[in-house]
Design a protein around this motif. Sequence first.
Motif, PDB file in Angstrom:
ATOM      1  N   GLU A  29      42.657  50.187  41.877  1.00 17.77           N
ATOM      2  CA  GLU A  29      41.717  51.230  42.291  1.00 17.77           C
ATOM      3  C   GLU A  29      42.127  51.900  43.598  1.00 17.77           C
ATOM      4  OE1 GLU A  29      37.467  50.197  41.789  1.00 17.77           O
ATOM      5  OE2 GLU A  29      38.165  48.247  41.091  1.00 17.77           O
ATOM      6  N   THR A 135      31.898  55.590  34.664  1.00 19.97           N
ATOM      7  CA  THR A 135      31.729  54.616  35.750  1.00 19.97           C
ATOM      8  C   THR A 135      31.328  55.286  37.057  1.00 19.97           C
ATOM      9  OG1 THR A 135      34.103  54.716  36.278  1.00 19.97           O
ATOM     10  CG2 THR A 135      33.379  53.006  34.737  1.00 19.97           C
ATOM     11  N   THR A 136      31.312  56.632  37.089  1.00 17.19           N
ATOM     12  CA  THR A 136      30.855  57.339  38.291  1.00 17.19           C
ATOM     13  C   THR A 136      29.336  57.497  38.320  1.00 17.19           C
ATOM     14  OG1 THR A 136      30.999  59.557  37.294  1.00 17.19           O
ATOM     15  CG2 THR A 136      33.003  58.663  38.281  1.00 17.19           C
ATOM     16  N   THR A 137      28.670  57.179  37.233  1.00 16.50           N
ATOM     17  CA  THR A 137      27.228  57.411  37.130  1.00 16.50           C
ATOM     18  C   THR A 137      26.464  56.534  38.113  1.00 16.50           C
ATOM     19  OG1 THR A 137      27.503  57.913  34.777  1.00 16.50           O
ATOM     20  CG2 THR A 137      25.264  57.450  35.556  1.00 16.50           C
ATOM     21  N   GLY A 139      26.961  56.164  41.208  1.00 14.22           N
ATOM     22  CA  GLY A 139      27.838  55.586  42.233  1.00 14.22           C
ATOM     23  C   GLY A 139      29.161  55.209  41.613  1.00 14.22           C
ATOM     24  N   GLU A 141      31.461  52.956  40.417  1.00 17.55           N
ATOM     25  CA  GLU A 141      31.701  51.566  40.033  1.00 17.55           C
ATOM     26  C   GLU A 141      33.177  51.225  40.147  1.00 17.55           C
ATOM     27  OE1 GLU A 141      31.526  48.818  35.972  1.00 17.55           O
ATOM     28  OE2 GLU A 141      30.314  50.656  36.101  1.00 17.55           O
ATOM     29  N   LYS A 142      34.025  52.200  39.830  1.00 18.39           N
ATOM     30  CA  LYS A 142      35.460  52.046  39.947  1.00 18.39           C
ATOM     31  C   LYS A 142      36.007  53.133  40.872  1.00 18.39           C
ATOM     32  CE  LYS A 142      36.017  48.662  36.949  1.00 18.39           C
ATOM     33  NZ  LYS A 142      36.578  47.335  37.364  1.00 18.39           N
ATOM     34  N   GLY A 144      35.927  53.641  44.044  1.00 18.97           N
ATOM     35  CA  GLY A 144      35.096  54.139  45.127  1.00 18.97           C
ATOM     36  C   GLY A 144      35.840  54.122  46.450  1.00 18.97           C
ATOM     37  N   LYS A 147      37.002  50.900  48.320  1.00 14.95           N
ATOM     38  CA  LYS A 147      38.260  50.220  48.006  1.00 14.95           C
ATOM     39  C   LYS A 147      39.358  50.639  48.991  1.00 14.95           C
ATOM     40  CE  LYS A 147      36.253  48.594  44.277  1.00 14.95           C
ATOM     41  NZ  LYS A 147      35.133  49.529  44.043  1.00 14.95           N
ATOM     42  N   GLY A 310      30.670  52.196  46.771  1.00 14.21           N
ATOM     43  CA  GLY A 310      30.503  53.120  45.660  1.00 14.21           C
ATOM     44  C   GLY A 310      30.532  54.581  46.046  1.00 14.21           C
TER      45      GLY A 310
END
Length: 322
Positions: A29, A135-137, A139, A141-142, A144, A147, A310
């Motif tokens: 990520e 996965t952006t819904t 916030g 999730e991946k 972000g 990281k 996120g």
Amino acid sequence: MVNSTEQQTLEDVLADLPKNWGRWGDDDEIGCLNFQTPETVMRGVSEVRSGKVFTLGVPIGSPGGDPVWPGRSGAMRLMTQDRSHYIAGKKQAMPGGLEYADDYITAFLQGSSQYDALGHTWYGDQIYNGFDAGTTTGGMEKCGVDKLAKKGVVGRGVLIDIARHRGKASLEKGETFSHEDLEAAAEAQGTTIEQHDNLLIRTGWLKIFYDEGPDAFYSGQFVEPGLTFSPELVRWFHEKEIVSLSTDTIANEVTMDSNTGIALPLHAALMRNLGVLFSEILWFDELAVDCAGDGRWSFLYAGAPINVVGGTGAPVNPIAVK
């Protein structure tokens, strides 16, 4: 300009260009930040000669406003308590007599000098490294910004002053340049753009906002100057393995590509596909003057976005140490 009836898509123009998806594993990520190693950090440290420090973040909450992407608003800061509260009897000093002021701020996380999260932009239904755009819904999730914040960005930085190279205080609206222009400017400066660098580009664009005001900055169609898409430029970034790209513009690239009619194609080609870190709305003028004075355009670069869990991006105040 491409006719609207012939509008190309990102899928069309990027289909045969490189990606770094899977290069560091299916769970990666942080993209090109993987190029940062203890060795590349020490390569940056070795650039320090004088100990001069330059901060590169723009002010937040300036009385004249903040330069932001159209549709976003500048930061709003509110004092929740200060000396006036004690004078008015609304607050009492702490035992022993200590008083204090407090405030809070509301702002777009990308409404100042900032890093984008790698999941900030996408096309189709996938963000960087092939993660589902869903996965952006609610916030990130991946991919972000947290990281990136956990690792930080430290290494060799190199400033390319494309405005100075073209003999201008600032580039004009919609003015473009390529990787070949960057290499030519670097040669004129007596420096090199090396593998695993953090690349900083000065266009002088933000001077218009601060010198002439928001009306001049946003007048007419908002088309910033910047890098322009080409397959060769994307391959250049891929071969150079650039860690991060930073500019004194809001979007790090010319807003609309005149050849394809596509908006912000480098966000897709470099960030989404290669995992290059984007840092935007930086201030390079004092650093550029010093570099021109001593002829040294490389330095230790260090910056880390605020660790917003996120987040799609987060503020940063990077430093250059010469």
